[in-house]
Design an enzyme around this catalytic site. Structure first.
Site, PDB file in Angstrom:
ATOM      1  N   SER A   1     -24.449  21.389   1.683  1.00  0.00           N
ATOM      2  CA  SER A   1     -23.731  20.479   2.246  1.00  0.00           C
ATOM      3  C   SER A   1     -22.526  19.698   1.574  1.00  0.00           C
ATOM      4  CB  SER A   1     -24.824  19.269   2.397  1.00  0.00           C
ATOM      5  OG  SER A   1     -24.333  18.125   2.918  1.00  0.00           O
TER       6      SER A   1
ATOM      7  N   TYR B   1     -30.954  13.079  -1.149  1.00  0.00           N
ATOM      8  CA  TYR B   1     -30.474  14.319  -0.499  1.00  0.00           C
ATOM      9  C   TYR B   1     -29.219  15.009  -1.205  1.00  0.00           C
ATOM     10  CZ  TYR B   1     -28.533  16.570   3.618  1.00  0.00           C
ATOM     11  OH  TYR B   1     -28.177  17.594   4.460  1.00  0.00           O
TER      12      TYR B   1
END
Length: 679
Positions: free
Chosen positions: A556, A569
């Site tokens: 990501s 995250y």
């Protein structure tokens, strides 16, 4: 006429006792209209080259003018120039002609009966390959079925069968030595009934006359392992065997532990019979001239089995080259590869190989046919297949080479096996679909087994069988045993694994002070631990295969970009990002490339966003959830929203061959987020 022919073909082809997949052909003669004169013309409709009787449709029929086909008898230059006659069939086509005529067209056109079936039933081939086949045929059928000695398929064989049909008015068909059967009838129903009579009569004869142990006495220690144990052993051996079978070109594998194979390998005569090879041309074109047979019991240590397989494989390659050199002539096509297509492991089962899963599966099915043929022939006589030189003439037939040359160019990922985690939805689904579209076999792994099944079915919709393109694997990537079992399932399905996509993920958006240890652990378990477990197990398989491979992490931009309320995250994604670098450094010596993809927020079609992450991120940025995708797009340099398909495109770019010298790279798929630029 055509509808009758298709119905008969489909019924006969649907039953494996009648013929093997894509084996045999059927025909009908009748009257059509000449498109030029408008007058009547006698026509032959016959299954074209390469089709399958069980699924035959009108487009798979070749349509020829009978007058022109039969006129070829007067210009036939002799058996030494057989191949010229196949090209001549093109000048007999009616109108657009339909499918390409097969080598067996003459058999159908020259026999005077209106309907003709040529089939490859195990029972019929058992008589055809028995040393006393001619005598046994007479005992079995009397005058109703006539023996025709082996002759390579072609125009002369058609003349031979036509002569038999003329000279034996009471005969309903023939046993073709070393090959199969041909039957005929005045009507479609009569031809079908005659075909079934030959097959069923032969099967009864073998059952009633056959001896109890046609493969000899059982061999102590070579019996089948219990089902779970043998499949676990097969999964452990599959990558090594696939790697050996892919020495010349990458192959996809198929495993079967069919009872017929296990019984064959448990008896004393299997080494002798396996060495004789198969006989029916359809069989050995798929299975090669003979299989590789492991000569160790099923409880031998795995290390010893691996060493023995490597030794046997080297000997197999030497033997195959010698076979080629014994029979090749100056105009023979080049040797196509010296690796086995069939590998037999006593107590475990059979591994078969081909350029794709369907080809590998069919090769295995054909070898089961061959085992049944050997059983039948040995039950009443001695198995005596056609000579090795004849096998070579067919395997390296110019017509077979021309058929191979007409095949379409393989897609970029043909022969590759992919394992996609989180493949049941969102980005994972898009990746699985794209890899399959480019030729890969795909194991769709997801904690939600039903979702994985749905995507696998979507991939397999265009295939004869879903399992030829994709399998579903229910696995939680946080569970070490489930990960190992999932990759073992992929190895059993396709022979191994070449391409891993670590995509499984989730996100919980909270500020630091609201983030619990459970939030932290869950996200790190799924993404950091899960990717590690999948990569570790995949690396074991890939190193056993020796074929290199690709591991791709769907990381990501949050692994680089420090956004608000995202500690767990972002940290987990940073962990994944560094795993890419660490594994690229460690696995490079094995030819395994490790790369990553860094998407921006993928809102549409995303399982993560649909599960509540989208609402939380929208609240952080103060926009309605329905406008989150547009919000993300506006903060990028390109002002474009990132979709699952864009991430799939990046995975393909990394794995399809053009970036063959790239490893340790992260590709941003974020439409341009300057704060996430890689430095």
């Amino acid at each position: 006429m055509v509808d009758e022919l298709l119905g008969r073909s489909n019924r006969l082809g649907a039953d494996p006792r009648n013929t093997n997949y894509a084996g045999g052909n059927t025909s009908a003669k009748g009257t059509g209209t000449d498109p030029v004169t408008g007058g009547p013309v006698e026509l032959l409709w016959v299954k074209g080259s390469g089709g399958d009787l069980g699924t035959l449709k009108a487009a798979g029929l070749a349509v020829l003018r009978l007058d022109r086909l039969r006129a070829l008898v007067d210009v036939f230059p002799g058996e030494d120039r057989e191949d010229e006659m196949v090209a001549a069939f093109d000048f007999c086509l009616h109108g657009r002609g339909g499918a390409a005529p097969s080598i067996d067209t003459a058999m159908h056109g020259l026999v005077e009966a209106a309907h003709v079936d040529h089939l490859h039933p195990d029972a019929g081939i058992a008589l055809a390959t028995a040393a006393e086949g001619e005598r046994l045929t007479a005992e079995c059928f009397g005058d109703r079925v006539v023996w025709v000695p082996w002759r390579r398929p072609g125009f002369q064989l058609g003349l031979d069968i036509a002569a038999v049909a003329r000279e034996h008015s009471d005969a309903i068909g023939v046993i073709l030595g070393g090959h199969g059967i041909t039957a005929w009838g005045a009507t479609s129903a009569e031809a079908e009934a005659n075909s079934l009579e030959i097959i069923q009569t032969a099967a009864r004869f073998l059952a009633e006359r056959g001896r109890a142990e046609p493969f000899g006495p059982p061999v102590a220690g070579f019996g089948a392992l219990p089902p779970a144990e043998r499949r676990a052993r097969a999964a452990a051996l599959a990558p090594l065997i696939r790697g050996l079978a892919s020495t010349d070109r990458r192959m996809v594998g198929h495993f079967t532990d069919d009872d017929a194979v296990l019984d064959f390998l448990a008896h004393a005569e299997h080494p002798r019979l396996a060495a004789l090879g198969t006989s029916c041309p359809d069989h050995f074109l798929r299975t090669k001239v003979r299989p590789l047979v492991l000569d160790l019991p099923p409880d031998a240590p795995l290390d010893a089995v691996a060493d023995r397989l490597r030794t046997l494989h080297a000997a197999y390659r030497d033997d195959y080259r010698a076979y080629y050199e014994r029979h090749a002539t100056p105009d023979s096509p080049p040797m196509r590869g010296a690796d086995p297509a069939i590998v037999l492991v006593p107590g475990v089962g059979m591994f078969s190989f081909g350029a794709d899963k369907q080809t590998a599966r069919v090769a295995g099915e054909f070898y089961v046919n061959a085992v049944n043929v050997m059983r039948g022939a040995e039950a009443v006589s001695t198995y005596a297949p056609i000579d090795e030189s004849e096998k070579f003439r067919i395997e390296y037939w110019a017509l077979e080479e021309a058929k191979l040359a007409r095949m379409p160019k393989p897609r970029p990922l043909a022969g590759r096996v992919a394992f996609v985690t989180g493949g049941g939805s969102g980005i994972g689904r898009a990746i699985a679909l794209r890899l399959a579209a480019e030729g890969a076999c795909v194991a769709v792994a997801d904690r939600d087994g039903a979702a994985a099944e749905k995507v696998a079915a979507e991939i397999g919709a265009a295939a004869a069988r879903t399992a030829d393109r994709a399998v579903a694997v229910a696995a939680d990537v946080t569970d070490e045993e489930q990960v190992a079992a999932g990759l073992a399932a992929a190895a059993l399905a396709f022979g191994g694994v070449d391409l891993i996509v670590n995509n499984a993920g989730l996100s919980i958006s909270k500020p630091l002070l609201e983030t619990t240890t459970a939030d932290w652990d869950l996200q790190h378990d799924v993404m950091a631990r899960g990717s590690f477990l999948v990569s570790r197990e995949a690396a074991r398989i890939m190193t056993d295969q020796g074929l290199g491979g690709d591991i791709v992490y769907i990381a990501s931009k949050n692994g680089v970009f420090a956004g608000p309320n995202n500690i767990a995250y972002g940290a987990a994604k940073a962990d994944q990002a560094h795993q890419v670098r660490l594994l690229a450094a460690e696995l490079g010596e094995h030819g395994i490339r490790v790369n990553g993809v860094n998407p921006d927020g993928v809102v549409r079609g995303s399982g993560i966003f649909a599960g509540g992450w989208g609402a939380k991120r929208a609240a952080v940025y103060g926009v309605p959830e329905s406008e989150l995708g547009a919000f993300y797009a506006q903060r990028t340099l390109l002002k474009q929203e990132v979709l699952p398909e864009h991430v799939a495109n990046a995975v393909l770019a990394l794995t399809a061959g053009d970036l063959s010298h790239t490893t340790g790279l992260h590709i941003p798929v974020d439409a341009g987020v300057a704060a996430a630029f890689l430095r």
